[in-house]
Scaffold this active site. Sequence first.
Site, PDB file in Angstrom:
ATOM      1  N   GLY A   1       0.772  -1.239   0.000  1.00 50.14           N
ATOM      2  CA  GLY A   1       0.000   0.000   0.000  1.00 50.14           C
ATOM      3  C   GLY A   1       0.804   1.291   0.000  1.00 50.14           C
ATOM      4  CB  SER A   2       3.044   2.753  -1.337  1.00 49.61           C
ATOM      5  OG  SER A   2       3.095   1.594  -2.135  1.00 49.61           O
ATOM      6  NE  ARG A   3       0.977  10.537  -3.568  1.00 54.94           N
ATOM      7  CZ  ARG A   3       1.035  11.531  -2.701  1.00 54.94           C
ATOM      8  NH1 ARG A   3       0.363  11.472  -1.577  1.00 54.94           N
ATOM      9  NH2 ARG A   3       1.779  12.582  -2.941  1.00 54.94           N
TER      10      ARG A   3
END
Length: 216
Positions: free
Chosen positions: A181-183
């Site tokens: 989960g990240s960007r």
Amino acid sequence: MKKPGIGLAPEGAPIIGLLTVLTLATAMLGWWPLTMAAFVLLWFSVHFFRDPERVIPQDDGIAVSPADGRIIRIEERTDPMGGERRVCMSVFMNIFSVHVNRAPVSGTVAGISYHPGKFINAAWDKASTDNERCAWRMRCGDGEEWTFVQIAGLIARRIVPHAEAGDELARGQRFGMIRFGSRVDIYLPESYTPAVGIGDQVFAGQTVIAARKKEA
């Protein structure tokens, strides 16, 4: 023609191997509650570290998404590598997204800048400056320069680069991943414009997210 397939990112091999052994061992001992828990974790790990093949667009004057996920932001921001103001597009990955990142364009890795930091929600604005992140600068054959930034999130705790400064990357080539989960932010050159909108689902190496502006 290349047959489609789904591989696994090498970073997942130790975790998947350990959980496989744990699942088999607890099953042989008849510890069924532990077996079920280990199996669920094994399934999740295989799903998370999947690395499917992608059909890379070959058109000129386009850029593909560096990550799987959803476009959550398109706005002008300061490029962390060059300092100039550019249009920034943010791709948010949840824990069910493919987390292998791919180069949006072909070119040479001109620079890499790693910044340790916090692990707040990657969807928040301050994640761009406060979170652990790794910024990449790529120089294309046409002279255009691109910046893309891997940003760790609330659950993500490790950014894994696969390339180094000076490496040549092809459009859609894997250059790293972020665990859990990240960007990824991508800063467009002035001659390019977004080809997707906020809320759109995109796929790394496959979805065209920016295109060269047409001359008037």
